[in-house]
Design an enzyme around this catalytic site. Structure first.
Site, PDB file in Angstrom:
ATOM      1  N   LYS A   1       0.838  -1.211   0.000  1.00 39.29           N
ATOM      2  CA  LYS A   1       0.000   0.000   0.000  1.00 39.29           C
ATOM      3  C   LYS A   1       0.861   1.245   0.000  1.00 39.29           C
ATOM      4  CE  LYS A   1      -3.778  -2.233   2.481  1.00 39.29           C
ATOM      5  NZ  LYS A   1      -4.187  -2.672   3.827  1.00 39.29           N
TER       6      LYS A   1
ATOM      7  N   ASP B   1     -11.556   3.092   4.373  1.00 37.92           N
ATOM      8  CA  ASP B   1     -12.036   1.699   4.325  1.00 37.92           C
ATOM      9  C   ASP B   1     -13.556   1.642   4.226  1.00 37.92           C
ATOM     10  OD1 ASP B   1     -10.098  -0.366   4.357  1.00 37.92           O
ATOM     11  OD2 ASP B   1      -9.599   0.062   6.459  1.00 37.92           O
TER      12      ASP B   1
ATOM     13  N   GLN C   1      -5.196  -1.218   9.842  1.00 36.23           N
ATOM     14  CA  GLN C   1      -5.174  -2.578   9.319  1.00 36.23           C
ATOM     15  C   GLN C   1      -5.872  -3.540  10.282  1.00 36.23           C
ATOM     16  OE1 GLN C   1      -3.630  -3.442   6.333  1.00 36.23           O
ATOM     17  NE2 GLN C   1      -3.478  -5.653   6.515  1.00 36.23           N
TER      18      GLN C   1
END
Ligand SMILES: Nc1nc(=O)c2c([nH]1)NC[C@@H]1CN(c3ccc(C(=O)N[C@@H](CCC(=O)O)C(=O)O)cc3)C=[N+]21
Ligand SMILES: [Mg+2]
Length: 296
Positions: free
Chosen positions: A54, A121, A98
């Site tokens: 990422k 997200d 995460q």
């Protein structure tokens, strides 16, 4: 029928190209550089790989990447303090924590501490509610990537029978909302669904997101259907570690009209959509027009 392979890796490169063009324009015309903060708690090796990937891709499209690595025994309060700092940092337009988090942390509480406008997200309850009511929101990256591939392949999805296998908050449920938004007739199937093969056989579009290696068999697939395989399962085969999806690829590809491979399908699109969401969040934060084709 031999299925067309939907090349997520190539599609993701195209999406990143659009993002990079838009980022370059933001810099030139407004002096703004989008920034993405990724927070990793603990040392899970797979998570470290994703976070590195990422960070690399974020920089490649011209954005700023901020990585925060916390040890597995970090008190939840420290993580919440970091999120608060990032929420108030105007250089940070997107925040990703995460998952999964260590067991001593409450994932819902941590996610809902993120400013919904920076929640790239799309997991914050505000974004879930906005998506469910058809309002502008941040859309979860994996379902958004699947939607982009489906729209690209089909043009209109209107009236199609879609079966989503899996009811998770991160894939199954938001995927169903997006398909409904594009006027599909949507069924959400899961581990307790009766006669699952028969339910799947009705589908023009199958999205498999159950986390069980190669569960969906070719004889469950209607001739010509589109199969989107969200699964990323590491299994041992002939003494080797291999990556397989939730779909038995070989048998499904023999009947499907189109299918995403694993690897090289949904996974790369997920990261591309994370970058797209960061750009979208940055544009909204600055009252600028959003990129076209990168949102739901
Ligand atoms: N808050 C949060 N958001 C996430 O989006 C999130 C997360 N937590 N935790 C972990 C999972 C996993 N994930 C992947 C992204 C890309 C690939 C990907 O690009 N996979 C490659 C293969 C990679 C390989 O070879 O291992 C592919 O499918 O082709 C995989 C997995 C995002 N996740
Ligand atoms: Mg389930």
């Amino acid at each position: 029928m031999v299925a067309e392979i939907i090349d997520g890796k190539a599609f993701a490169a195209t999406v990143r190209g659009h993002v990079a063009d838009h980022v370059a324009r933001l810099k030139e015309e407004h002096g703004i550089t989008p920034g993405l903060a990724v927070v990793l708690v603990g040392e899970d090796p797979a998570s470290q790989v994703y976070v590195r990937s990422k960070g690399k891709q974020t920089v490649e499209v011209g954005m700023n990447s901020y990585e925060h690595k916390l040890s597995a025994d970090t008190p939840q309060k420290d993580l919440l303090d970091l999120i608060d700092k990032l929420n108030n940092d105007s250089a940070v337009h997107g925040i990703l924590v995460q998952l999964p988090l260590p067991r001593h942390m409450n994932e819902d509480l941590v996610i809902n501490a993120i400013d919904p406008a920076k929640d790239v997200d799309g997991f914050h309850i505000s974004n879930v509610g906005l998506l469910g009511t058809g309002q502008k929101s941040m859309v979860p990256c994996t379902p958004l990537g699947c939607l982009m591939m489906l729209r690209d392949h089909h043009g209109s999805l209107s009236g199609k029978d879609a079966v989503v296998i899996g009811r998770s908050n991160i894939v199954g449920k938001p995927m169903a909302q997006l398909l409904l938004g594009d006027s599909c007739t949507v069924t959400i199937a899961h581990s307790r669904t009766k006669d699952l093969p028969d339910v799947v056989r009705r589908a023009d579009i199958v999205v498999a997101a159950v986390g069980r290696p190669e569960m969906v068999q070719g004889d469950w697939i209607k001739e010509g259907a589109t199969v989107i395989d969200v699964g990323i399962n590491r299994i041992e085969r002939d003494g080797k570690n291999v990556l397989v999806g939730d779909v038995h690829y070989e048998s499904a590809a023999a009947v499907a009209g189109a299918i995403t491979p694993v690897p090289g399908g949904v996974g790369p699109m997920t990261i591309a959509c994370l970058l797209a969401n960061t750009l979208t969040a940055c544009c909204r934060a600055n009252g600028l027009p959003e990129p076209e084709g990168l949102t739901a």
